[in-house]
Design a protein around this motif. Sequence first.
Motif, PDB file in Angstrom:
ATOM      1  N   PHE C 222       0.817  -1.214   0.000  1.00 45.73           N
ATOM      2  CA  PHE C 222       0.000   0.000   0.000  1.00 45.73           C
ATOM      3  C   PHE C 222       0.848   1.260   0.000  1.00 45.73           C
ATOM      4  N   ILE C 223       1.943   1.232   0.726  1.00 46.33           N
ATOM      5  CA  ILE C 223       2.786   2.427   0.726  1.00 46.33           C
ATOM      6  C   ILE C 223       3.518   2.563  -0.606  1.00 46.33           C
ATOM      7  N   LYS C 224       3.847   1.452  -1.221  1.00 46.01           N
ATOM      8  CA  LYS C 224       4.462   1.523  -2.562  1.00 46.01           C
ATOM      9  C   LYS C 224       3.458   2.113  -3.555  1.00 46.01           C
ATOM     10  N   ARG C 225       2.213   1.680  -3.450  1.00 42.20           N
ATOM     11  CA  ARG C 225       1.200   2.208  -4.354  1.00 42.20           C
ATOM     12  C   ARG C 225       1.093   3.720  -4.193  1.00 42.20           C
ATOM     13  N   LYS C 226       1.059   4.164  -2.935  1.00 43.90           N
ATOM     14  CA  LYS C 226       0.899   5.588  -2.672  1.00 43.90           C
ATOM     15  C   LYS C 226       2.047   6.387  -3.288  1.00 43.90           C
ATOM     16  N   LYS C 227       3.267   5.913  -3.058  1.00 46.20           N
ATOM     17  CA  LYS C 227       4.417   6.712  -3.508  1.00 46.20           C
ATOM     18  C   LYS C 227       4.581   6.632  -5.025  1.00 46.20           C
ATOM     19  N   LEU C 228       4.240   5.520  -5.605  1.00 45.51           N
ATOM     20  CA  LEU C 228       4.298   5.442  -7.070  1.00 45.51           C
ATOM     21  C   LEU C 228       3.257   6.373  -7.685  1.00 45.51           C
ATOM     22  N   ALA C 229       2.041   6.331  -7.147  1.00 41.60           N
ATOM     23  CA  ALA C 229       0.985   7.190  -7.676  1.00 41.60           C
ATOM     24  C   ALA C 229       1.387   8.658  -7.546  1.00 41.60           C
ATOM     25  N   GLN C 230       1.925   8.995  -6.385  1.00 46.54           N
ATOM     26  CA  GLN C 230       2.333  10.375  -6.102  1.00 46.54           C
ATOM     27  C   GLN C 230       3.397  10.865  -7.087  1.00 46.54           C
ATOM     28  N   THR C 231       4.440  10.072  -7.296  1.00 48.73           N
ATOM     29  CA  THR C 231       5.551  10.551  -8.123  1.00 48.73           C
ATOM     30  C   THR C 231       5.230  10.458  -9.609  1.00 48.73           C
ATOM     31  N   LEU C 232       4.300   9.570  -9.977  1.00 42.15           N
ATOM     32  CA  LEU C 232       3.938   9.435 -11.393  1.00 42.15           C
ATOM     33  C   LEU C 232       2.741  10.311 -11.758  1.00 42.15           C
ATOM     34  N   GLY C 233       2.173  10.961 -10.732  1.00 41.79           N
ATOM     35  CA  GLY C 233       1.023  11.804 -10.989  1.00 41.79           C
ATOM     36  C   GLY C 233      -0.220  11.012 -11.376  1.00 41.79           C
ATOM     37  N   LEU C 234      -0.337   9.833 -10.841  1.00 37.99           N
ATOM     38  CA  LEU C 234      -1.493   8.985 -11.142  1.00 37.99           C
ATOM     39  C   LEU C 234      -2.423   8.947  -9.938  1.00 37.99           C
ATOM     40  N   PRO C 235      -3.723   8.746 -10.170  1.00 37.60           N
ATOM     41  CA  PRO C 235      -4.584   8.492  -9.018  1.00 37.60           C
ATOM     42  C   PRO C 235      -4.239   7.131  -8.402  1.00 37.60           C
ATOM     43  N   LEU C 236      -4.447   7.012  -7.103  1.00 39.68           N
ATOM     44  CA  LEU C 236      -4.172   5.738  -6.436  1.00 39.68           C
ATOM     45  C   LEU C 236      -4.794   4.572  -7.185  1.00 39.68           C
ATOM     46  N   SER C 237      -5.998   4.816  -7.674  1.00 35.17           N
ATOM     47  CA  SER C 237      -6.741   3.724  -8.299  1.00 35.17           C
ATOM     48  C   SER C 237      -6.125   3.274  -9.620  1.00 35.17           C
ATOM     49  N   ALA C 238      -5.179   4.038 -10.142  1.00 36.08           N
ATOM     50  CA  ALA C 238      -4.545   3.633 -11.397  1.00 36.08           C
ATOM     51  C   ALA C 238      -3.313   2.760 -11.158  1.00 36.08           C
ATOM     52  N   VAL C 239      -2.995   2.539  -9.903  1.00 40.15           N
ATOM     53  CA  VAL C 239      -1.817   1.719  -9.591  1.00 40.15           C
ATOM     54  C   VAL C 239      -2.256   0.480  -8.828  1.00 40.15           C
ATOM     55  N   ARG C 240      -1.853  -0.663  -9.313  1.00 39.43           N
ATOM     56  CA  ARG C 240      -2.130  -1.903  -8.587  1.00 39.43           C
ATOM     57  C   ARG C 240      -0.815  -2.608  -8.290  1.00 39.43           C
TER      58      ARG C 240
END
Lengths: 335, 170, 784
Positions: C222-240
């Motif tokens: 979950f924390i990886k999802r958050k930081k990937l979404a944050q740095t890639l400018g994606l919504p959380l829901s776009a990262v699995r």
Amino acid sequence: MHLPRFTYVRPGSRDEAAGLLDTFGKAAVLVAGGTDLFPRMKYRISTPEYLVSLSGVTRFLPALDEDGALRIDALMSLGDLSRSPIVRTHAPLVSQAATCVASGQIRNAATLGGNLCLECRCLYYNQSHTFQFVEPCFKLGGDLCYFAPKGNRCWAIFASDVAPALLSLDTVICVTGGPGKQRRFPVAELYTGDALSPLTLLPSEIITEIIVPSAFGTGRHSFRKFSRRKGYEFAGLSVAVALQVADDGRTCRDARIAVGSVAGGPVRAAAAEAGLPGQDLSNSETVRSAAATAAQEIRPIAHHGYQAAHLRHCLEVEVLRALTEAAGPAPLADV
Amino acid sequence: MEHIKVVVHLLINGDAHDLAIAPEATLSEVLRGQLGLTGTKDGCGTGECGACTVLADGRPILSCLTLAFECQGREITTIEGVACNGELNPVQQAFIDAGAIQCGFCTPGMVLATIALLNETPHPSFAEIEKALEGVLCRCTGYNKIVEAVNRAAEAIAARLKGGTSCQTP
Amino acid sequence: MSDPLKYVGQPIARVDGPAKVTGKARFTVDVQPPGTLVCRILRSPHPHARILGIDISAAQKLPGVKAVVTADDTLKIKHGFVETPRYPADQYPLAVGVVRHVGEEIAAVAAVDEHTAEAALKLIKVEYEILPAVFDPEEAMKADAPEVHPSHPKVTEPFRNIAGKTETGWGDVDQGLAESDYVRTDRFESHLRTHGYLEPQATVASWEDGKLNVWTSSMGPFIKRKKLAQTLGLPLSAVRVHKSYVGGAFGGKIDLFSHEFCAALLSMKTGRPVKVVVSREEIFAAYRHGQPLIVELTTGVKKDGSIVAQRIRTINNCGAYKGSGVVVIFLSWGFAMATYRIPNMAYEGFAVYTNNTVRCPQRGHGAPQMRFAIESQMDMIAEEIGLDPVAIRLVNARLPDEQLPNGDNVHNCGLVECIEKAAERINLRERYGSSRNKAAEGGSLRRGVGIGVSAYFGGSLIYPNSSSVIVKLNDDGSLIILTGSLDIGQGAETILTQIVAEELQVPISQISIMAADTETTPVDIGVWISGNAYVTGNAAREAAMAVRHKILEIAAQELETETCQLVLSEKAVSVTGAPERRMSYAEIYEASVRSRRGDPIIGEGHWRTMRDVPTHPSLATAKGRWTENYAFDAQAAEVEVDIETGKARLVRAVTAHDCGFPINPLNVDGQIDGQVSMALGHAFLEEVMMENGRTLNPSWLEYRMPTIGEMALSESIDVITESYVVGQPYRTKEVGEGYVSAILAAIANALYDAVGVRLYTTPFTPERILKALKEKAQADSGNA
């Protein structure tokens, strides 16, 4: 980590291999077990165009000569060497040293000849040079030594465990440089002592076998490897001692003390050896003085996190222990 | 330099494979990449961790430092090939029972090195266990339970032999 | 008296054992979707340099190269281990304008194979302007030191390169020291070590139809999802983030790493799966390691050994970015105050930027360094005032229900019993001092024993703050657990299964567990703040309890009785005293679907530690509650020293631990054994050797992690202070990190006991030991 691309050739004989090395020249590297070469290739510090593999060469089993000398195929794996009953009996020191090398998996691939021809090692050299230590050092064809920046030579370490053992046994090396180009010489002559180019072999020469003479082969001996961890890693220093003892069981007739991992090649403690013949080995002062002499004449190079002064101190300790062990009441049994 | 792949004939876990490989392909790359036998792990690629240990004619070797090409004519056994009669190998079972597995990354190498040890030395001393496993790093267990697993496996194999059932381990 | 527990507390074999022992367990390095590209990363060769230009055109043109990215291809959004108003995110995934450590990521390529990717890296031309660099933290603090980053604006001291400061205390230390009967000051230094996880860092990213699928070797999806979404400018829901097994982590896989970001970005650019497996050499030379800490420690005690006052100053060489360096200076305070009563305390800790690689948590996260200092000094004080090491610890050890200065409570603290039992097992009172400098078995070997104590927190409040678990009943009466928790080797899947098995009396073999997938499993705090067994475990228990309630209600209704008359056993419910009135779970499932409009019996549970506390404590002032679960331990060591070579080894380790109660004793022992091994590596063997920001030993050959040849006999003693009762919340304490610390101190103290020399700097190399022995011999002869 993956190997760089190369053309692989697999000759059927050592002479043929020597011929190929001659043909390809500097573009080719010889490989037997590959355990020393392949990591360097993965680090791109060796990138041969041609790899001449000895894996297709027929090997022979160790056998005794008429004069009692033991002949061992240079392509024998260190694992087989450490398991071989005939080696254990007739050259136990070789078996013991071979058993100290790296790990079982590596010993099952690494060969005797390969161990004698190890490339010298140093912390700076044995890594890839993509973002660390990018400027080439002497050994990589450059003009500097990271270890001794003000110096003008390579300070890498020759870290074979088997070489000092063979050195202490007056072993003879047989090489081929192609058909009709065989020669043999004492193992001491295999080494230049110069880390930049540690072997005296010509580029096309291949070690075919080693001959352990009976004189030292079955005499009293000891092998000690000083390292931070057991097995697995290269030695901080290694000491091989072989003694010939008179019938009284205590008077030294001849002695060999060889030390590894302290310089660009294995070294003999010649002065320490010279003081021993005729001496009573059961006298602790005798061995103590020999060890002190060894530590006087050999100046280990700092390497792999070991400090020079500490290695020198431990050299004395380990030579003393090795001499004491070798001179002890009964020869060491099999390892 | 033209880069040519060659067809090699490999015997892996009793199955024969004809594969086109590049000469620089290591056994671990071929096992993992071409054959999908990802049980063989690659922890360093330079022969230090032992996770890539496989057996060649029953002896442990490092598949990351072995050219696949040079495995022709040798019988290679990987972790996928050590089960016996459809059940876990006694060594595998002992590793589970003794708690000798944590992250599991070293486990295939440990198990294979142990199988090789017990084939040659059915009742190893501690020193023999130490020597046999010195080339496989484990960061999780501190080795205590691995030693216990080796001892348990030795007992289990001995009990099987006594009971008349044997397991054809490589 | 309730029935004895059948699953919880039992040494049950790991549920992922068969998958791992057969090679079927899929780790990230084993994930290989068809058409996967290889990613490689270009790293800085300089410890500090300005990037004047990057030319990627030649690399882009190389056949087989599918994409090359630099910071210009990114949104230039920063990330950090800590992201708070005081300590905002500070690191770009790819360097922008400046590189601050050797190995910092500058560009990444995706290519069809390794050879092409490698060739492409060589074609990228970077122009640098070399800047002055600094590597030693105390040098970096000087006014004329090269500046890595400006000092934190709230730090008032005239020091350079201060990333952060923790300052806290209570009472009056000056007065306390003045009132003490004995005061001493010592300085201890710890060195740079690393995690040594066997599975390399690796990530597979696959951008498909607007969704980024990620497999990564991590400690919390979950924390990886958050930081990937944050740095890639994606919504959380776009990262699995998908599950893959993790081949060890030990703290080293929790941060967002550039390779994860790059694999994701390159997949988005190319539309193909991208895989990166970081080389072991890169991990050693460019990745995040533990924290070398300097600890200056002044302690004043009364004649009876009781601590009156303590002043602590720590300096952390935190590398080129904040990483977790600013956390360690807070945590090391916590590890100082939790074990002993300290009436007056003054603490300050500085995290100092240097041009070294960034730091991250490493098992213990400051505790080994701090406990080494405190416990070493404890023995020195004891000797000076004529107490034995056990007595002085017993005088100061915290007792049950003590309130800590931050408002935490130690609850059923078992520290006193731990000290007593560890000391007793190794016979410390009798042996300590009795064999000092006396030959043991061989002429040059000396043996000694020593003890140390430690405490460790069990879960704190940090994103995502809570764990949820779902338990589903199948129509055959078996169960499925859905959890976001991740098994990194510690046995998370096994203990959660045990808890659910216990609550619902379903055999382990009939429970399957689906874990660590950000889309199909519920949120989880992650497996990196020692809270999994407590937080996620209680969530699993709650979820099982919800299922249990439904099962009981339906059974009561169908069997025409009250729920209190029912007992659960072997996937069935029966009426107490009338076992023939019985319903299997399969029958209950069927009855539920029939009578409750299709309800298939799904339970949901969630848990958050310290439910009344709004957030985590202040890193700057240490104010605010930290945890509600302190684990305590005392560890004893037997050490052997060869006085001729200086080589020393740990022979035997005894760990008496208060982990509350062991959910799985086999796992607990395994954690302890592993920590003992890691500590002996810390004590004697392991060191990341660095020279001007470059790593000299980026391999396992030269980074000397213990092999089986260095194994120490590890024994453990349970000190049970909590219990598990079906249907009730439990308090368990952590076992995954706390036992790497006291044993380090015990080793230092045992080394002293063996040969009479005290080492203030780790590791205890043969060189250092021999040098200390020589100095002692000289001092002794001078005194004679």
